[in-house]
Write an enzyme that holds these catalytic residues in place. Structure first.
Site, PDB file in Angstrom:
ATOM      1  CG  ASP A  96      -2.157   0.932   0.955  1.00 19.16           C
ATOM      2  OD1 ASP A  96      -2.072   1.797   0.072  1.00 19.16           O
ATOM      3  OD2 ASP A  96      -3.176   0.790   1.656  1.00 19.16           O
TER       4      ASP A  96
HETATM    5  C1  BGC Z   1      -4.969   3.318  -0.057  1.00 19.27           C
HETATM    6  C2  BGC Z   1      -5.014   2.309  -1.178  1.00 19.27           C
HETATM    7  C3  BGC Z   1      -4.886   3.015  -2.495  1.00 19.27           C
HETATM    8  C4  BGC Z   1      -3.604   3.808  -2.498  1.00 19.27           C
HETATM    9  C5  BGC Z   1      -3.338   4.553  -3.793  1.00 19.27           C
HETATM   10  C6  BGC Z   1      -3.772   4.236  -0.162  1.00 19.27           C
HETATM   11  O1  BGC Z   1      -3.898   5.274   0.750  1.00 19.27           O
HETATM   12  O2  BGC Z   1      -4.991   2.655   1.182  1.00 19.27           O
HETATM   13  O3  BGC Z   1      -6.202   1.570  -1.125  1.00 19.27           O
HETATM   14  O4  BGC Z   1      -4.938   2.088  -3.538  1.00 19.27           O
HETATM   15  O5  BGC Z   1      -3.670   4.766  -1.443  1.00 19.27           O
HETATM   16  O6  BGC Z   1      -4.207   5.605  -3.936  1.00 19.27           O
END
Ligand code: BGC
Length: 858
Positions: free
Chosen positions: A265
């Site tokens: 993530d």
């Molecule tokens: C989120 C993810 C997301 C990523 C990219 C993160 O803060 O937890 O689910 O895909 O950001 O935007």
């Protein structure tokens, strides 16, 4: 999508697979999304050989460059081997990162459809949207278990049940990937709360993990053949997901045989060497830890093997070759960025998910010939609330609000009256009359002590919506002290809001009534106090800003006066009121947990409007259950519309006026109160048990993070598993939803005996016994009363959505595989079936299973 384009994508994919030694296996993968293969089929030997040859051409530095992201949403390119940058986009309710899009009813709404075919259709639509934006990786679907209703991201995920999640995620992924786009199942794993999501360490036993929290990921890998997995932020049993050996190496890449890319993530990596050695293939959004400095040294000194890096790069190349990303542009200009076809998918999802929870005296459907004036009231009535907040937030081209949806449907002969009904938050802040003046004391420390600089503003109205800001390095604390005199007797709402990383408490007459902890994002907080006319309360707010500046707001308002006069007037003259309450992007979002109660003021709004017009239908927008106790017995109908995407208004109108049967069914148990929820006592970190995590990042000072510990001691007793095992009842059970017609179940046929491990066919009839067309979700639960281990009283093991004309009967056959009878044996570390008696139950919710039959497994 045009058929010719579809054919060309398929032909690219198939051409690469055709004529190869494992072609048959591969076709099982590509041609049948519901295949129950036990592990992903490997790519063809040709692709494997080509991918390896590409790896061999790269220097170590080039390889390391490929395992860290760039520009927030890309992987790096290597022009020398013709590898382009690979583009990513979020995800859960639409392909959102690259401008306006189509916002669908995704996540919890998709789960409420209980519709595998629709899940595939939605996946295909998202895949097309991704191609129209040149996106290679769709950063979804999210499949974390909706363990507790307050989790701020439940709306992006699916349900409380691992079987339902697995059944929907596989066709969804198949749909996305059929368009030449990689799906990314997330967030792996046990990321079931937004509260301090980067730092919480979740402790759970292996059986709980295997039976509840992993099966949806397992289905994504084994049945959906997902190309990418995203590790979550949190720690699991002591180690961050991005360096969790058990989850990444033993389970995902080991037991399940995952051959794709495991990415982090965004900023979820904490140790480059540990992540590299424990399965992480791609650090997003940038190589803060898995970078040249750390990894080339580690390869040189032997702490990371070069072969380990090679494997990561190989995984990326496999996908690139499989989809032809080296040979064709991912941007497909034969796709539409905006299309009516997409809008139809969006409408279908909203229609299929709307769930009718209460319908006293057949209030619904509304009779269009009898409604002359309709009042539509509430903060969720307009503008359209298509989804929750955070990285999934999709700006849609043409969102239809409840007001416009209903107005469009009823046409010019019906008067449509709209009022928001509640003030905006800033209005409460600036309109509060602080009786004896207000003092703002600013201290140059974080403890509200010593000398303070004081000011006497008229109100406390500095709240700003932004999440982020420059960190405040100067220690500061601000105390507001004020008195408020009640102009009349009644209930008063104390409302406060601050921005992310701020902390505040509010006390009334020395008693703390609100506390907002310093965690990631924030939502407005409120409390109610009863006051009599002329009574004065002393209000003190202690505010600790986390960012530079002051982003705090505080006000007090009489609940009755807060309800707009036009709303009451409209309700009084209307034949029916549609009261649109619920959450939105600012009150339910990634980055923070939401309240179980409706956002501030809305309970009072329902009470006030229902008192004026008893013919009030409450329509709720949000990601799960919420507190209805103040007014449920005062309204005849309650409709749960989830986050319905951009066509929500049209779909809600169609369901309210009986153009479409409400066919959604609850994918979660709906509690009376948050305290009633079985996970309540196991949700927040154990007080006083925080530990420290020392993190060193190259060229940065080391950071010691506080690690709070959350123990999943509710074990398997989550949602309906708890309610059915204890014999207690939630407000509305898992699987429940009313229809405008009625259904009955009959003729259950289950073999009396079966051999352990065999597939058991279960069949029964579902009849539409009412007068209108509708769809029922037939649910199969399995009980294992003779098991040696203590098991939940029943568990969902099969379902089928059945569309039926009035009077029609359909015969349904569902096969229960070995997993339907198994549990995780903690001694054997494997799934096991205890021979003996099982009960197969069939019905329309976890609590209503009119058909049941015994089965002996030998
Ligand atoms: C989120 C993810 C997301 C990523 C990219 C993160 O803060 O937890 O689910 O895909 O950001 O935007």
């Amino acid at each position: 999508m045009k058929n010719s384009t579809k054919a060309s994508i398929q032909s690219i994919v198939h051409a690469q697979l055709a004529g190869l030694a494992v072609g048959v296996l591969a076709c099982l993968f590509w041609c049948s999304g519901n295949s129950v293969a036990q592990a992903p089929s490997p790519d063809s030997p040709a692709i494997e050989a080509k991918a390896k040859a590409m790896v061999a051409k790269l220097t170590l530095d080039q390889k390391i460059k490929l395992i860290g992201g760039v520009d927030s949403m890309f992987t790096n390119d290597i022009p020398a081997i013709n590898l382009p940058r690979l583009k990513m986009s979020d995800a859960s309710v639409g392909v959102r990162t690259w401008g306006p899009t189509t916002a669908y009813a995704g996540g919890a709404a998709l789960a409420a459809t209980w519709d595998r075919e629709f899940a595939k259709e939605l996946g295909e639509a998202l895949g097309r949207d991704a191609r129209a934006r040149g996106v290679n990786f769709l950063l979804g679907p999210g499949v974390n278990i909706a363990k507790a209703p307050v989790n701020g991201r439940n709306f992006e995920y699916l349900s409380e049940d691992p079987y339902l999640n697995g059944a929907l995620v596989a066709p969804y992924i198949e749909g996305v990937q059929s368009q030449g786009v990689s799906a990314t199942v997330k967030h792996y794993a046990l990321n079931n709360e937004e509260y301090n999501r980067h730092n919480v360490d979740v402790t759970a036993d292996e059986r709980t993990i295997r039976e509840l929290y992993l099966p949806a990921f397992e289905a994504a890998v084994k049945q959906g053949h997902v190309d990418a997995v995203m590790d979550s932020y949190n720690l699991i049993n002591g180690s961050h997901a991005t360096q969790n050996e058990f989850l990444n190496l033993k389970v995902l890449k080991g037991k399940w045989g995952f051959l794709g890319v495991l990415m982090s993530d965004w900023d979820a990596t904490y140790d480059g060497v540990a992540a590299a050695n424990n399965g992480l293939d791609l650090e997003m959004p940038s190589p803060r830890f898995m970078n040249q400095q750390t990894l080339s040294t580690a390869v040189k000194n032997g702490t990371v093997k070069e072969a380990t890096i090679d494997d990561k790069v190989l995984r990326l190349f496999r996908l690139a070759l499989r989809y032809g990303w080296l040979d064709r542009p991912q941007l497909d200009t034969t796709q539409s960025t905006y299309s009516i076809a997409d809008r139809e998918v969006a409408l279908k999802g909203a229609l299929k998910s709307i769930t009718l929870l209460k319908n006293e005296g057949h209030t619904l459907p509304l009779d269009q010939s009898k409604v002359k004036t309709i009042a539509i009231i509430g903060p969720d009535a307009w503008p359209a609330v298509t989804g929750g907040g955070g990285s999934s937030e999709a700006a849609s081209f043409a969102p239809i609000s409840i007001v416009t949806g209903i107005g469009n449907l009823v046409g010019p002969d019906v008067h449509v009256l709209y009022a928001r009904g509640l003030p905006e938050m800033g209005d409460v802040f600036w309109q509060t009359h602080w009786e004896k003046g207000l003092t703002e004391s600013t201290y140059q420390n974080k403890t509200f002590s010593g000398a303070a600089e004081t000011a006497t503003p008229q109100n406390i109205n500095n709240y700003k919506q932004e999440w982020w800001g420059p960190e405040d390095k100067t220690p500061r604390s601000i105390r507001y002290s004020a008195s408020f005199e009640a102009p009349k007797t009644g209930k008063y709402l104390v409302l406060a809001a601050a921005s992310e990383s701020d902390h505040f408490t509010v006390s009334v007459d020395g008693k703390q009534v609100i506390e907002q902890a310093q965690v990631e994002g924030q939502h407005p907080e409120s409390a109610t106090v009863d006051m009599s006319a002329g009574q004065t309360i002393k209000v003190v707010a202690d505010y600790l800003p986390g960012f530079v500046g002051n982003r705090f707001g505080l006000g007090v308002v009489n609940e009755e006066d807060m309800i707009a006069a036009d709303a009451k007037k409209f309700a009084s003259v209307a034949d029916v009121v549609i009261l649109a309450v619920g959450f939105n992007t600012t009150t339910e979002s990634e980055g923070f947990d939401r309240s179980f109660t409706l956002p501030w003021g809305q309970d009072a709004l329902v009470e006030a409007i229902a008192a004026v017009n008893p013919h009030t239908v409450v329509t709720f927008i949000g990601g799960g259950g919420f507190d209805t106790r103040r007014w449920l017995d005062k309204v005849p109908a309650l409709v749960h519309a989830w986050y319905p995407g951009q066509e929500g208004g049209t779909a809600i109108a169609q369901v309210l006026f009986g153009k479409h049967d409400p066919e959604g069914r609850l994918p979660v148990s709906f509690d009376r109160s948050w305290q009633d929820d079985p996970s309540y006592a196991f949700y927040y970190p154990i007080k006083g048990a925080d530990t420290k995590l020392h993190v060193m990042e190259n060229n940065h000072p080391a950071v010691d993070y506080d690690i709070p510990h959350v123990k999943y001691d509710d074990k398997l007793m989550v949602g309906y598993r708890y309610w059915t095992t204890t014999g207690k009842h939630p407000l509305f059970p898992f699987g429940f939803g009313l229809s405008y017609t009625t259904f009955s179940f009959s003729n259950l046929n289950v073999p009396a005996t079966a051999t352990s491990g065999s597939t058991v066919p279960v069949s029964f009839d579902v009849t539409n016994s009412g007068a209108t067309e509708g769809a029922e979700v037939a649910q199969i639960y399995v009980s294992d009363p003779s098991s040696k281990a203590k098991r939940p009283e029943r568990e969902l093991k099969g379902f089928e959505k059945v569309q039926l004309a009035p009077g029609e009967t359909k015969h349904v056959t569902i096969s229960l595989d070995a997993r339907a009878f198994s549990y995780w044996d903690e001694t054997k570390h494997d799934w096991t079936i205890d021979p003996g008696k099982f009960i197969v139950l069939v019905g329309d919710s976890s609590e209503n299973t009119p058909l049941h039959a015994d089965l002996t497994v030998n």
